[in-house]
Design a protein around this motif. Structure first.
Motif, PDB file in Angstrom:
ATOM      1  N   ALA A  48       0.711  -1.139   0.120  1.00  0.00           N
ATOM      2  CA  ALA A  48       0.385   0.143  -0.557  1.00  0.00           C
ATOM      3  C   ALA A  48       1.026   0.677   0.145  1.00  0.00           C
ATOM      4  CB  ALA A  48      -0.789  -0.281   1.268  1.00  0.00           C
ATOM      5  N   ALA A  49       1.895   0.890   1.307  1.00  0.00           N
ATOM      6  CA  ALA A  49       3.070   2.503   0.782  1.00  0.00           C
ATOM      7  C   ALA A  49       4.325   2.684  -0.477  1.00  0.00           C
ATOM      8  CB  ALA A  49       3.951   2.111   1.874  1.00  0.00           C
ATOM      9  N   VAL A  50       3.882   2.093  -0.841  1.00  0.00           N
ATOM     10  CA  VAL A  50       4.711   2.089  -2.189  1.00  0.00           C
ATOM     11  C   VAL A  50       4.094   2.320  -3.734  1.00  0.00           C
ATOM     12  CG1 VAL A  50       6.834   0.696  -1.426  1.00  0.00           C
ATOM     13  CG2 VAL A  50       4.814  -0.790  -2.920  1.00  0.00           C
ATOM     14  N   ARG A  51       2.648   2.413  -3.439  1.00  0.00           N
ATOM     15  CA  ARG A  51       1.849   2.463  -4.960  1.00  0.00           C
ATOM     16  C   ARG A  51       2.054   3.488  -5.863  1.00  0.00           C
ATOM     17  NH1 ARG A  51      -3.048  -0.584  -5.237  1.00  0.00           N
ATOM     18  NH2 ARG A  51      -3.605   1.400  -6.417  1.00  0.00           N
ATOM     19  N   PRO A 197      14.467   2.166  -9.407  1.00  0.00           N
ATOM     20  CA  PRO A 197      12.724   2.767  -9.143  1.00  0.00           C
ATOM     21  C   PRO A 197      12.734   4.180  -9.592  1.00  0.00           C
ATOM     22  CG  PRO A 197      13.040   0.937  -7.336  1.00  0.00           C
ATOM     23  CD  PRO A 197      14.602   1.054  -8.504  1.00  0.00           C
ATOM     24  N   TYR A 198      14.063   4.752  -9.273  1.00  0.00           N
ATOM     25  CA  TYR A 198      14.263   6.562  -9.285  1.00  0.00           C
ATOM     26  C   TYR A 198      13.330   6.552 -10.817  1.00  0.00           C
ATOM     27  CZ  TYR A 198      16.425  11.080  -9.013  1.00  0.00           C
ATOM     28  OH  TYR A 198      16.534  12.250  -9.009  1.00  0.00           O
ATOM     29  N   TRP A 199      13.677   5.648 -11.567  1.00  0.00           N
ATOM     30  CA  TRP A 199      12.664   6.166 -12.794  1.00  0.00           C
ATOM     31  C   TRP A 199      10.952   6.099 -12.370  1.00  0.00           C
ATOM     32  CZ3 TRP A 199      15.851   8.911 -14.850  1.00  0.00           C
ATOM     33  CH2 TRP A 199      17.343   8.854 -15.191  1.00  0.00           C
ATOM     34  N   THR A 200      10.611   5.411 -11.803  1.00  0.00           N
ATOM     35  CA  THR A 200       9.249   5.238 -11.707  1.00  0.00           C
ATOM     36  C   THR A 200       8.505   6.570 -11.590  1.00  0.00           C
ATOM     37  OG1 THR A 200       9.547   2.996 -11.003  1.00  0.00           O
ATOM     38  CG2 THR A 200       7.162   3.821 -10.842  1.00  0.00           C
ATOM     39  N   PRO A 201       8.789   7.926 -11.111  1.00  0.00           N
ATOM     40  CA  PRO A 201       7.895   9.040 -10.742  1.00  0.00           C
ATOM     41  C   PRO A 201       8.173   9.680 -11.591  1.00  0.00           C
ATOM     42  CG  PRO A 201       8.843   8.955  -8.829  1.00  0.00           C
ATOM     43  CD  PRO A 201       9.829   7.859  -9.511  1.00  0.00           C
ATOM     44  N   ARG A 202       9.203   9.444 -12.156  1.00  0.00           N
ATOM     45  CA  ARG A 202       9.894  10.126 -13.823  1.00  0.00           C
ATOM     46  C   ARG A 202       9.934   9.702 -15.487  1.00  0.00           C
ATOM     47  NH1 ARG A 202      12.565  10.545  -8.809  1.00  0.00           N
ATOM     48  NH2 ARG A 202      13.015  11.717  -8.030  1.00  0.00           N
ATOM     49  N   PRO A 203       9.101   8.800 -15.730  1.00  0.00           N
ATOM     50  CA  PRO A 203       9.004   8.612 -16.864  1.00  0.00           C
ATOM     51  C   PRO A 203       9.110   9.484 -17.983  1.00  0.00           C
ATOM     52  CG  PRO A 203       6.490   9.196 -16.415  1.00  0.00           C
ATOM     53  CD  PRO A 203       7.554   8.955 -15.139  1.00  0.00           C
ATOM     54  N   GLY A 204       8.563  10.571 -17.722  1.00  0.00           N
ATOM     55  CA  GLY A 204       9.296  12.234 -19.397  1.00  0.00           C
ATOM     56  C   GLY A 204      10.886  11.371 -18.898  1.00  0.00           C
ATOM     57  N   TRP A 247      11.165  18.245  -3.643  1.00  0.00           N
ATOM     58  CA  TRP A 247      11.921  17.794  -2.688  1.00  0.00           C
ATOM     59  C   TRP A 247      11.283  16.394  -1.931  1.00  0.00           C
ATOM     60  CZ3 TRP A 247      11.226  23.379  -2.301  1.00  0.00           C
ATOM     61  CH2 TRP A 247      12.840  23.682  -2.603  1.00  0.00           C
ATOM     62  N   ARG A 248      11.298  14.804  -3.311  1.00  0.00           N
ATOM     63  CA  ARG A 248      10.799  14.352  -3.001  1.00  0.00           C
ATOM     64  C   ARG A 248      11.558  12.501  -2.025  1.00  0.00           C
ATOM     65  NH1 ARG A 248       7.400  11.166  -5.994  1.00  0.00           N
ATOM     66  NH2 ARG A 248       7.522  12.996  -7.329  1.00  0.00           N
ATOM     67  N   PHE A 249      10.182  12.407  -0.735  1.00  0.00           N
ATOM     68  CA  PHE A 249      11.411  11.868  -0.183  1.00  0.00           C
ATOM     69  C   PHE A 249      11.051  10.109  -0.860  1.00  0.00           C
ATOM     70  CE2 PHE A 249      11.026  14.913   1.718  1.00  0.00           C
ATOM     71  CZ  PHE A 249      12.771  15.194   2.437  1.00  0.00           C
ATOM     72  N   PRO A 250      11.401   8.777  -1.219  1.00  0.00           N
ATOM     73  CA  PRO A 250      10.783   7.920  -1.636  1.00  0.00           C
ATOM     74  C   PRO A 250      10.884   7.002  -0.822  1.00  0.00           C
ATOM     75  CG  PRO A 250      13.501   8.034  -1.590  1.00  0.00           C
ATOM     76  CD  PRO A 250      13.025   9.287  -1.392  1.00  0.00           C
TER      77      PRO A 250
END
Length: 861
Positions: A48-51, A197-204, A247-250
């Protein structure tokens, strides 16, 4: 090894081995099953947290002097990241990774002759530069500043290949009127690890994409990387240009479990207050779906604890029942020995040595070994309650031995030899009557308390106790009715020509009270099986109901304005058997209330014809309204209007909680003829059919997308906690069935020699081998049928009895789950277990078959 103790152990080796094996198995399950459930809960919390959207992101917008003054360099960007990190509450800090700062420009359009618009974002991302390698050219290093400076950028090789860019190409882009920016491609890059996983929220940053600007225009979108000097050049070029600072905190899923999930969700409010209350800095806010996801998990977690607590309580009680049965049968085998010792003057303490000593010899080492084996299985985190459960199981077995000793308070042999306690003729003592009344009263009190606590019961131990108490109360009723049924069947069977049925029923009635203990065990097992089958059927039906309510049909097409030709194209798609169009008009208001409403025009009769399973929608052609819209309308009726549509007068609409695609806000559903002449508004097409292809539907009605009901149902079924519940259901049924078969088999084996002597005498007077097999089935049938039927009925009623405790709405999108009966496979499984028990009776009868001549010569085996 000699002496009375070892000789007695050798004599009773069979029940001792059985008791040890059962204690070992019960201890292993008492350790492994709760640990496995807890591990499933923890995996679900991490999932649930890593969705998508679960990372915590501090976001702010600034431009010009404010941007340059606040974030003037890389050190400043990193310093602010550390400041935000120090503001994280302790509950979140342990689960948040290192901050990942970045700065992004607004969308900039490329000035060139292109087949369709092209958008480019410029990003200064500190983490990206460590995860890429240049495949052509070099890093982006901007020299100089101001609006005439070329900003050096790097683009992904995939983006460059798609649009034909090479190193050295110069582009003119702009995000504001008269604010052109000249950029030059200094290099092309590829990710070092595309699966990072770094690229998952930055697909562009890796892949070009498309963005719909309006219903007729689609733009190509890409993201380029710049460095610190490029950011400063852009910021100084014009004060109106805004940047978005991130400022993203994975979130590290491995640091989140079911125990700390609620604390993390609660800490988000404190972090939001700290971010928004920071002074001397441009306004920032926290963007994350983490707390929403964890709140959703918390609701599902409480529901799972309640449901699985009932299952776990029943399984532990079944294990205890089998263990008590084994200890009780060992005590029955020891009664002649204890009676002889008592007749020779032995005290109760002297009787306790062989009785309790033999039980301890079998149960204590086996329990300790089972606990160690359960831990070695590494099914999940160790649970403190498992050690308590194992200790209680062993203590219960010893208590049975102590009770056997206390039964010999009389004068010895007469206390055990001349006393009959057949289940069909024994008169219950006043002490037993008091205990039965107390058990029934405790069951009733437990149910009342549990229903009052409702959904908040969670993992309360009362949850585990209630099914056991109810099963005990049902067992009391069964044991009370069982002798009456046997007596009532006797006269009927006496009139039959065959003797097998009468003899089998007579032997069933001659069983002692200890021999009736399988009734309790089988009742518990059947109740667990009935409960799990009922809840699983209700869960599946509820998820199907939720999928219909969410989509509204087998498929829903979200389209732009759709004419009759477009509707015909949808109906012509292979597999489509029906399609109904709904016109959606937003920002509608009334003369007295300017709050926006949404009007949905649809032919409800036609809609019901293609999607009869959608819940909560009444038939007919009258208007329907959400609760919020109904309150705004009042009882006198209102006129809804906006530009582009004819006014619609609505009076006394029926209230509905939702319409597919609309669960919140103010909306009104009107007959389609009321909005038929309103053109230029988006449409929804509800599609019925089979084997539908989403791509073909999307091609038939170009628009925003297609939602398939099967996809929604699949997502509901794949929710992590759903799999935990279903795996536990399956494991509970298999384990419970195993305990039930063990109980039956143990009773059959322990009593096999005495039964073989009786059958041998009957065969000497004419009973055939085939009739002896039938006799074995008739003997065991009353216990099996009575206990299983009572337990199955209790399992079916248990969800209704416990009421709000079994709340499955967190798993069905909030939609109520109606009561359901088990599916056919569950009934077939129950029949299969009964057949296995009957087969076990036949096999034991065959294995311990004795020749009549041998029995008559030896007299005793």
């Amino acid at each position: 090894m000699s002496g009375p103790g070892p000789r007695l152990a050798r004599t009773q080796w069979a029940p001792l081995v059985a008791l040890a094996v059962l204690a070992l198995v019960a201890a292993v399950l008492a350790v492994a099953l709760p640990a496995r459930m807890t591990a499933g809960y923890d995996r679900s919390a991490a999932a649930a947290a890593v969705r998508p959207g679960g990372d915590i992101e501090v976001e702010g917008r600034a431009g010009g002097t404010t941007a340059i003054t606040t974030v003037s360099s890389e050190d400043a960007l990193v310093s602010h990241a550390l400041a935000w990190q120090r503001s994280l509450p302790a509950s979140i800090a342990g689960a948040a990774g290192r901050p990942e700062p970045s700065v992004a420009s607004d969308a900039m359009f490329v000035h060139a002759r292109l087949p369709r618009p092209r958008i480019l974002y410029l990003n200064w991302d500190l983490g990206a530069r460590e995860r890429i390698r240049a495949v052509a050219g070099g890093p982006a290093v901007t020299a100089g500043s101001g609006r005439d400076a070329d900003v050096q950028i790097m683009v992904s090789k995939e983006y460059a290949d798609k649009f034909g860019y090479t190193v050295g190409d110069r582009l003119t882009i702009a995000d504001l009127p008269d604010a052109d920016v000249h950029v030059q491609i200094s290099g092309l890059y590829e990710p070092v690890r595309p699966a990072d996983p770094y690229w998952t929220p930055r697909p562009g940053l890796l892949h070009p994409s498309e963005k719909r600007l309006d219903r007729d225009t689609t733009a190509d979108v890409g993201t380029a990387l710049m460095n610190e000097s490029g950011y400063r050049a852009l910021a100084r070029a014009t004060s109106d240009r805004l940047f978005t600072f991130h400022w993203r905190f994975p979130i590290r899923g491995s640091a989140i479990d079911a125990a700390n999930a609620s604390g993390i969700a609660a800490g988000m409010d404190a972090f939001r207050s700290a971010v928004e209350g920071r002074t001397g800095f441009f306004h920032c806010s926290v963007v994350t779906a983490l707390d929403d996801e964890l709140d959703r998990f918390a609701r599902q977690y409480r529901a799972a604890q309640s449901v699985l607590g009932l299952v776990l309580g029943g399984l532990i009680a079944a294990a205890a029942g089998v263990l008590l049965l084994a200890a009780g049968l060992l005590g029955e085998r020891l009664r002649p020995v204890l009676g002889t010792m008592r007749a020779r003057g032995a005290s109760l303490w002297q009787l306790a040595v062989p009785a309790c000593g033999l039980t301890a010899l079998a149960a204590v080492p086996a329990g300790a070994l089972g606990y160690a084996a359960g831990r070695l299985l590494d099914a999940g985190p160790a649970q403190r309650t498992s050690a308590y459960a194992v200790a209680l199981l062993v203590l219960a077995a010893l208590t049975v031995s102590a009770a056997v000793v206390l039964r010999e308070r009389g004068s010895g042999l007469e206390s055990s030899a001349g006393r009959r306690d057949d289940i069909g003729s024994a008169r219950p003592s006043s002490r037993r009557l008091v205990l039965e009344v107390l058990l029934v009263a405790l069951a009733v009190i437990g149910v009342v308390l549990l229903r009052r606590r409702g959904q908040g019961a969670g993992s309360d131990p009362l949850i585990a106790a209630v099914p056991v108490l109810l099963a005990g109360a049902f067992a009391v009723l069964v044991l009370r009715a069982y002798p009456q049924l046997l007596r009532a069947a006797g006269p009927v069977l006496r009139r039959r020509s065959g003797a097998v049925a009468f003899l089998g029923l007579a032997r069933a009635a001659r069983q002692g009270l200890v021999g009736a203990l399988p009734v309790v065990v089988l009742l518990l097992v059947a109740s667990v099986a009935g409960f799990t089958a009922t809840v699983d059927a209700a869960l599946r039906a509820g998820q199907v109901r939720a999928s219909w309510a969410e989509v509204g049909a087998e498929a829903r097409v979200e389209s732009g304005p759709l004419d009759e030709a477009g509707l015909r194209r949808v109906r012509a798609v292979p597999g489509v058997t029906g399609a109904v169009r709904a016109r959606v008009i937003e920002h509608v208001s009334t003369a007295s209330n300017t709050a926006p409403m949404t009007v949905i025009g649809v032919d409800l009769d036609a809609y019901h014809a293609i999607a009869p399973d959608v819940p909560g929608l009444p038939g007919g052609q009258g208007a329907l309204a959400s609760p919020l819209a109904a309150r705004d309308m009042g009882s006198s009726g209102v006129t809804l209007s906006r530009a582009g549509m004819d006014p619609i007068h609505v009076r006394s609409p029926r209230v509905i909680e939702h319409f597919p695609g609309r669960t919140e806000g103010a909306f009104v559903v009107v007959p389609y003829r009321e909005v038929e002449r309103a053109t230029g508004f988006p449409s929804q097409v509800f599609v019925a059919g089979h084997d539908l292809d989403a791509r073909k539907l999307r091609g038939a009605a170009p628009g925003h997308g297609v939602m398939m009901r099967q996809d929604v149902l699949r997502d509901l079924n794949r929710a992590p906690l759903v799999s935990v519940m279903r795996d536990t259901f399956l494991g509970g049924v298999l384990i419970g069935g195993g305990f039930g078969l063990l109980a039956v088999l143990f009773v059959l084996v322990v009593g096999a020699r005495a039964r073989a002597r009786t059958v041998a005498h009957l065969r000497a007077i004419g009973l055939s081998r085939r009739q002896s097999r039938g006799l074995a089935l008739v003997e065991i049938a009353p216990v099996l049928l009575c206990a299983t039927a009572a337990g199955w009925v209790l399992g079916l009623l248990l969800p209704e009895i416990t009421g709000p405790v079994v709340d499955l709405r967190p798993y069905t999108g909030g939609y109520a789950v109606p009561a359901h009966v088990p599916d056919l496979p569950a009934l077939l499984g129950l029949v299969g277990v009964l057949l296995l028990a009957a087969a076990a009776a036949v096999v034991v009868d065959r294995v311990f078959d004795a020749h009549p001549g041998t029995v008559l010569r030896s007299g005793d085996l």
